[in-house]
Design a protein around this motif. Sequence first.
Motif, mmCIF file in Angstrom:
data_model
loop_
_atom_site.group_PDB
_atom_site.id
_atom_site.type_symbol
_atom_site.label_atom_id
_atom_site.label_comp_id
_atom_site.label_asym_id
_atom_site.label_seq_id
_atom_site.Cartn_x
_atom_site.Cartn_y
_atom_site.Cartn_z
ATOM 1 N N CYS A 42 0.829 -1.216 0.000
ATOM 2 C CA CYS A 42 0.000 0.000 0.000
ATOM 3 C C CYS A 42 0.861 1.263 0.000
ATOM 4 O O CYS A 42 0.346 2.371 0.136
ATOM 5 C CB CYS A 42 -0.935 -0.002 1.202
ATOM 6 S SG CYS A 42 -2.227 -1.259 1.093
ATOM 7 N N GLY A 43 2.183 1.092 -0.122
ATOM 8 C CA GLY A 43 3.080 2.237 -0.226
ATOM 9 C C GLY A 43 3.569 2.802 1.091
ATOM 10 O O GLY A 43 4.162 3.873 1.134
ATOM 11 N N LEU A 44 3.355 2.069 2.188
ATOM 12 C CA LEU A 44 3.781 2.559 3.501
ATOM 13 C C LEU A 44 5.208 2.148 3.837
ATOM 14 O O LEU A 44 5.612 1.017 3.571
ATOM 15 C CB LEU A 44 2.867 2.011 4.599
ATOM 16 C CG LEU A 44 1.449 2.543 4.614
ATOM 17 C CD1 LEU A 44 0.645 1.820 5.684
ATOM 18 C CD2 LEU A 44 1.433 4.034 4.858
ATOM 19 N N HIS A 45 5.936 3.059 4.440
ATOM 20 C CA HIS A 45 7.236 2.721 5.007
ATOM 21 C C HIS A 45 6.968 2.056 6.349
ATOM 22 O O HIS A 45 6.044 2.429 7.074
ATOM 23 C CB HIS A 45 8.097 3.970 5.177
ATOM 24 C CG HIS A 45 8.394 4.646 3.878
ATOM 25 N ND1 HIS A 45 9.249 4.109 2.932
ATOM 26 C CD2 HIS A 45 7.914 5.783 3.341
ATOM 27 C CE1 HIS A 45 9.296 4.890 1.892
ATOM 28 N NE2 HIS A 45 8.489 5.921 2.104
ATOM 29 N N VAL A 46 7.750 1.043 6.675
ATOM 30 C CA VAL A 46 7.530 0.233 7.871
ATOM 31 C C VAL A 46 8.611 0.513 8.898
ATOM 32 O O VAL A 46 9.786 0.632 8.561
ATOM 33 C CB VAL A 46 7.525 -1.272 7.503
ATOM 34 C CG1 VAL A 46 7.453 -2.151 8.740
ATOM 35 C CG2 VAL A 46 6.367 -1.582 6.559
ATOM 36 N N LEU A 47 8.200 0.605 10.148
ATOM 37 C CA LEU A 47 9.108 0.643 11.282
ATOM 38 C C LEU A 47 8.876 -0.647 12.053
ATOM 39 O O LEU A 47 7.770 -0.904 12.524
ATOM 40 C CB LEU A 47 8.832 1.848 12.183
ATOM 41 C CG LEU A 47 9.573 1.886 13.522
ATOM 42 C CD1 LEU A 47 11.076 2.008 13.305
ATOM 43 C CD2 LEU A 47 9.062 3.026 14.392
ATOM 44 N N ALA A 48 9.887 -1.506 12.124
ATOM 45 C CA ALA A 48 9.742 -2.802 12.797
ATOM 46 C C ALA A 48 10.974 -3.072 13.646
ATOM 47 O O ALA A 48 12.049 -2.520 13.408
ATOM 48 C CB ALA A 48 9.574 -3.916 11.772
ATOM 49 N N ASN A 49 10.795 -3.935 14.634
ATOM 50 C CA ASN A 49 11.932 -4.361 15.440
ATOM 51 C C ASN A 49 12.841 -5.261 14.614
ATOM 52 O O ASN A 49 12.423 -5.854 13.632
ATOM 53 C CB ASN A 49 11.457 -5.108 16.687
ATOM 54 C CG ASN A 49 10.973 -4.164 17.757
ATOM 55 O OD1 ASN A 49 11.532 -3.090 17.946
ATOM 56 N ND2 ASN A 49 9.926 -4.547 18.449
ATOM 57 N N ASP A 50 14.060 -5.378 15.054
ATOM 58 C CA ASP A 50 15.057 -6.202 14.376
ATOM 59 C C ASP A 50 14.861 -7.657 14.800
ATOM 60 O O ASP A 50 15.639 -8.209 15.563
ATOM 61 C CB ASP A 50 16.463 -5.703 14.722
ATOM 62 C CG ASP A 50 17.522 -6.301 13.821
ATOM 63 O OD1 ASP A 50 17.164 -7.011 12.859
ATOM 64 O OD2 ASP A 50 18.707 -6.056 14.088
ATOM 65 N N VAL A 51 13.763 -8.266 14.310
ATOM 66 C CA VAL A 51 13.448 -9.665 14.624
ATOM 67 C C VAL A 51 13.195 -10.417 13.331
ATOM 68 O O VAL A 51 12.829 -9.831 12.312
ATOM 69 C CB VAL A 51 12.203 -9.781 15.540
ATOM 70 C CG1 VAL A 51 12.452 -9.158 16.888
ATOM 71 C CG2 VAL A 51 10.975 -9.178 14.888
#
Length: 145
Positions: free
Chosen positions: A63-72
């Motif tokens: 959907c064109g979103l940048h993701v912020l995720a943990n380093d897992v």
Amino acid sequence: YLILIFGNFWSKQSLDQLGIEYKSFGFIDDKNLLNCVYSSSDMFVFPSIQEAFGKTWAEAMACGLHVLANDVGDSRAIIGNTGYICSSPDAKIVSKQIRSIFARRNNVVKPADPRQRVLTSFSCNAMVEAYASLYQKEMLDHVSK
């Protein structure tokens, strides 16, 4: 900030402590509604501490979103240069990192296009080609032995 949440949201306490407004949709089984939730967002935050392959990361990226995720799990491999890796699952640190990203988003080079990454790396055709290549390599290795 307004946080849109879907799925099994089991703890409001962290958000209540931070004082951030949020709306929880629960489980969404309507693809159009899910697309609307993703598309009305500026970023997808996935603070999970355990994940093998983030399907929701790929959906958000599509959907064109940048993701912020943990380093897992494979977060670095999936997100690549299209998003951000969070330094800690702690809610206060995640909040600080979100604020930092938005504060500097006009002053820094934006990450690569997440939708294009999903289409080129995780589409059905891309996965079929990757498996076919793997099988071909294994067959050649086996025959040459």
